[in-house]
Design a protein around this motif. Structure first.
Motif, PDB file in Angstrom:
ATOM      1  N   PRO A   1      -1.365  18.475  83.621  1.00  0.00           N
ATOM      2  CA  PRO A   1      -2.670  17.975  84.094  1.00  0.00           C
ATOM      3  C   PRO A   1      -3.785  18.989  83.877  1.00  0.00           C
ATOM      4  CG  PRO A   1      -1.389  18.763  85.948  1.00  0.00           C
ATOM      5  CD  PRO A   1      -0.500  18.905  84.732  1.00  0.00           C
ATOM      6  N   ILE A   2      -5.004  18.493  83.984  1.00  0.00           N
ATOM      7  CA  ILE A   2      -6.182  19.358  83.961  1.00  0.00           C
ATOM      8  C   ILE A   2      -7.076  18.922  85.114  1.00  0.00           C
ATOM      9  CG2 ILE A   2      -7.359  17.855  82.274  1.00  0.00           C
ATOM     10  CD1 ILE A   2      -8.779  20.389  81.241  1.00  0.00           C
ATOM     11  N   SER A   3      -7.551  19.867  85.875  1.00  0.00           N
ATOM     12  CA  SER A   3      -8.369  19.561  87.053  1.00  0.00           C
ATOM     13  C   SER A   3      -9.742  19.059  86.623  1.00  0.00           C
ATOM     14  CB  SER A   3      -8.524  20.811  87.919  1.00  0.00           C
ATOM     15  OG  SER A   3      -9.289  21.793  87.229  1.00  0.00           O
ATOM     16  N   PRO A   4     -10.436  18.318  87.508  1.00  0.00           N
ATOM     17  CA  PRO A   4     -11.811  17.906  87.176  1.00  0.00           C
ATOM     18  C   PRO A   4     -12.713  19.092  86.854  1.00  0.00           C
ATOM     19  CG  PRO A   4     -11.005  16.667  89.055  1.00  0.00           C
ATOM     20  CD  PRO A   4      -9.975  17.726  88.773  1.00  0.00           C
ATOM     21  N   ALA A   5     -12.538  20.203  87.585  1.00  0.00           N
ATOM     22  CA  ALA A   5     -13.355  21.393  87.300  1.00  0.00           C
ATOM     23  C   ALA A   5     -13.034  21.932  85.909  1.00  0.00           C
ATOM     24  CB  ALA A   5     -13.109  22.459  88.357  1.00  0.00           C
ATOM     25  N   GLY A   6     -11.736  21.994  85.589  1.00  0.00           N
ATOM     26  CA  GLY A   6     -11.336  22.464  84.263  1.00  0.00           C
ATOM     27  C   GLY A   6     -11.826  21.551  83.164  1.00  0.00           C
ATOM     28  N   CYS A   7     -11.780  20.241  83.429  1.00  0.00           N
ATOM     29  CA  CYS A   7     -12.279  19.263  82.461  1.00  0.00           C
ATOM     30  C   CYS A   7     -13.780  19.424  82.261  1.00  0.00           C
ATOM     31  CB  CYS A   7     -11.943  17.857  82.943  1.00  0.00           C
ATOM     32  SG  CYS A   7     -12.058  16.583  81.679  1.00  0.00           S
ATOM     33  N   GLY A   8     -14.514  19.604  83.355  1.00  0.00           N
ATOM     34  CA  GLY A   8     -15.955  19.800  83.254  1.00  0.00           C
ATOM     35  C   GLY A   8     -16.313  21.064  82.493  1.00  0.00           C
ATOM     36  N   VAL A   9     -15.553  22.140  82.737  1.00  0.00           N
ATOM     37  CA  VAL A   9     -15.798  23.390  82.025  1.00  0.00           C
ATOM     38  C   VAL A   9     -15.539  23.217  80.532  1.00  0.00           C
ATOM     39  CG1 VAL A   9     -14.951  25.749  81.696  1.00  0.00           C
ATOM     40  CG2 VAL A   9     -15.377  24.897  84.006  1.00  0.00           C
ATOM     41  N   GLN A  10     -14.461  22.500  80.193  1.00  0.00           N
ATOM     42  CA  GLN A  10     -14.156  22.283  78.779  1.00  0.00           C
ATOM     43  C   GLN A  10     -15.246  21.452  78.102  1.00  0.00           C
ATOM     44  OE1 GLN A  10     -10.618  19.961  77.493  1.00  0.00           O
ATOM     45  NE2 GLN A  10     -10.010  21.810  76.382  1.00  0.00           N
ATOM     46  N   ILE A  11     -15.741  20.433  78.792  1.00  0.00           N
ATOM     47  CA  ILE A  11     -16.846  19.631  78.249  1.00  0.00           C
ATOM     48  C   ILE A  11     -18.069  20.511  78.027  1.00  0.00           C
ATOM     49  CG2 ILE A  11     -18.522  17.813  78.783  1.00  0.00           C
ATOM     50  CD1 ILE A  11     -16.287  16.305  80.187  1.00  0.00           C
ATOM     51  N   PHE A  12     -18.406  21.319  79.048  1.00  0.00           N
ATOM     52  CA  PHE A  12     -19.590  22.174  78.940  1.00  0.00           C
ATOM     53  C   PHE A  12     -19.468  23.154  77.777  1.00  0.00           C
ATOM     54  CE2 PHE A  12     -21.620  26.253  79.966  1.00  0.00           C
ATOM     55  CZ  PHE A  12     -22.946  25.849  79.996  1.00  0.00           C
ATOM     56  N   LEU A  13     -18.327  23.824  77.672  1.00  0.00           N
ATOM     57  CA  LEU A  13     -18.153  24.835  76.626  1.00  0.00           C
ATOM     58  C   LEU A  13     -18.120  24.216  75.239  1.00  0.00           C
ATOM     59  CD1 LEU A  13     -15.528  27.206  78.303  1.00  0.00           C
ATOM     60  CD2 LEU A  13     -17.993  27.552  78.074  1.00  0.00           C
ATOM     61  N   SER A  14     -17.407  23.101  75.091  1.00  0.00           N
ATOM     62  CA  SER A  14     -17.318  22.477  73.768  1.00  0.00           C
ATOM     63  C   SER A  14     -18.669  21.913  73.327  1.00  0.00           C
ATOM     64  CB  SER A  14     -16.246  21.379  73.760  1.00  0.00           C
ATOM     65  OG  SER A  14     -16.567  20.344  74.677  1.00  0.00           O
ATOM     66  N   LEU A  15     -19.410  21.308  74.271  1.00  0.00           N
ATOM     67  CA  LEU A  15     -20.739  20.795  73.920  1.00  0.00           C
ATOM     68  C   LEU A  15     -21.725  21.929  73.653  1.00  0.00           C
ATOM     69  CD1 LEU A  15     -21.287  17.750  76.334  1.00  0.00           C
ATOM     70  CD2 LEU A  15     -20.808  17.709  73.878  1.00  0.00           C
ATOM     71  N   THR A  16     -21.584  23.034  74.369  1.00  0.00           N
ATOM     72  CA  THR A  16     -22.479  24.173  74.140  1.00  0.00           C
ATOM     73  C   THR A  16     -22.261  24.760  72.756  1.00  0.00           C
ATOM     74  OG1 THR A  16     -22.597  24.733  76.491  1.00  0.00           O
ATOM     75  CG2 THR A  16     -23.159  26.468  74.931  1.00  0.00           C
TER      76      THR A  16
END
Length: 314
Positions: free
Chosen positions: A91-106
């Motif tokens: 699994p991946i936590s919502p916080a981890g998912c949000g961080v991955q979205i932020f970093l990949s989009l950045t």
């Protein structure tokens, strides 16, 4: 009823790109090899630009930023994807998912903007060489690079925060190999049509406008090159431009397919294959296309190798 049954997820599960077959195990090995190649090739480029004073020019300032973005993009996506393949249901936590979205989009958004800046740099260098020192001074270069990062980070922050605050239904399985906005929207119980319009507008700013700048710059560059008297110079310039445009086309084409067709029907396979190009393929190709075929970079590499040999002998 769907809205009432919606909840904040405690964790997500990424379904991944590959299945547990011998063929897909082979593909995972190729992807890991691509990761090593991308990280090592871009790291080598960063080192060469840092240690060789002849590479302290605007073009290589931008190339060093591109190399760093490619390293980040590879490390954000591939290690987690590999871990999910080796440990199914990880699994991946919502916080981890949000961080991955932020970093990949950045990193992805910054690369979109930086590639446009790099094409402008080449346009000025070839078409207006006398104005190059003024139009692209070191201060201007650093400002453009910083602007790419800040603009992309602001865009990524908006999308990651909004996406992670959406209400989600019972299914927490993301049919993708990394946390990505479009895949998460499919799990939301709320009406996301207005937000999808925002995603489309972001795509215009970060994808269509930069790609249009790149196309216009290369059209002017090619028109200037074709007026050269040297046939050998023309062939070299055309080969370089074609290789650059091929990689840029793959990067922007895949990103446009992903983020600028929010309401178009697509298969899960299409949703997964398009991001492969801008998260795995282009980080491998960029150091080869932009740098390791460059005569100045190869000269700097030979100098570094010779220095290392001298140090070993001493």
């Amino acid at each position: 009823m769907e809205t009432q049954n919606a909840s904040s997820p405690t964790e997500f599960v990424l379904l991944g790109l590959l299945h547990h077959t011998k063929a897909h195990s082979f593909f995972l090995a190729i992807i890991l090899l691509a990761l090593v190649t991308a990280v090592s090739g871009n790291t080598l480029l960063l080192i060469l630009i840092q240690v060789d004073s002849s590479l302290h020019t605007p073009m290589y300032v931008f190339l060093s930023q591109l190399a760093f973005m490619d390293i980040c993009q590879s490390l954000i996506v591939v290690p987690k994807m590999s871990a999910d393949f080796l440990t199914p249901g990880n699994p991946i936590s919502p916080a981890g998912c949000g961080v991955q979205i932020f970093l990949s989009l950045t990193t992805g958004g910054a690369e979109c903007l930086l590639l446009a800046v790099m094409s402008y740099d080449r346009y000025v260098a070839i078409c207006n060489p006398l104005q190059y020192p003024l139009l692209l001074s070191r201060r201007v270069c650093l400002g453009l690079a910083a602007g790419a990062w800040v603009g992309a980070a602001a865009n990524a922050l908006i999308h990651s925060v909004y996406t992670m605050h959406l209400p989600y239904c019972a299914s927490k399985a993301i049919d993708q190999f990394f946390c990505e906005v479009q895949s998460l929207l499919k799990l939301s119980c709320s009406d996301t049509s207005q937000y999808e319009t925002l995603v489309f507008v972001s795509g215009i700013v970060l994808l269509l406008i930069p790609s249009s700048i790149i196309l216009a710059s290369y059209i002017h560059i090619l028109s200037t090159v074709l007026r050269m008297k040297s046939t050998k110079g023309q062939q070299k310039a055309l080969a370089t431009c074609s290789s650059h445009l091929t990689v840029v086309g793959m990067f922007y084409g895949a990103a446009i397919f992903t983020y600028m067709r929010p309401n178009a029907p697509r298969s899960p396979k299409q949703d997964k294959m398009a991001p492969v190009f801008y998260t795995i393929v282009t980080p491998v190709l960029n150091p080869l296309i932009y740098s390791l075929r460059n005569r100045d970079v190869l000269r700097a590499l030979r100098k570094l190798v010779m220095k290392c040999r001298v140090l070993q002998q001493n």
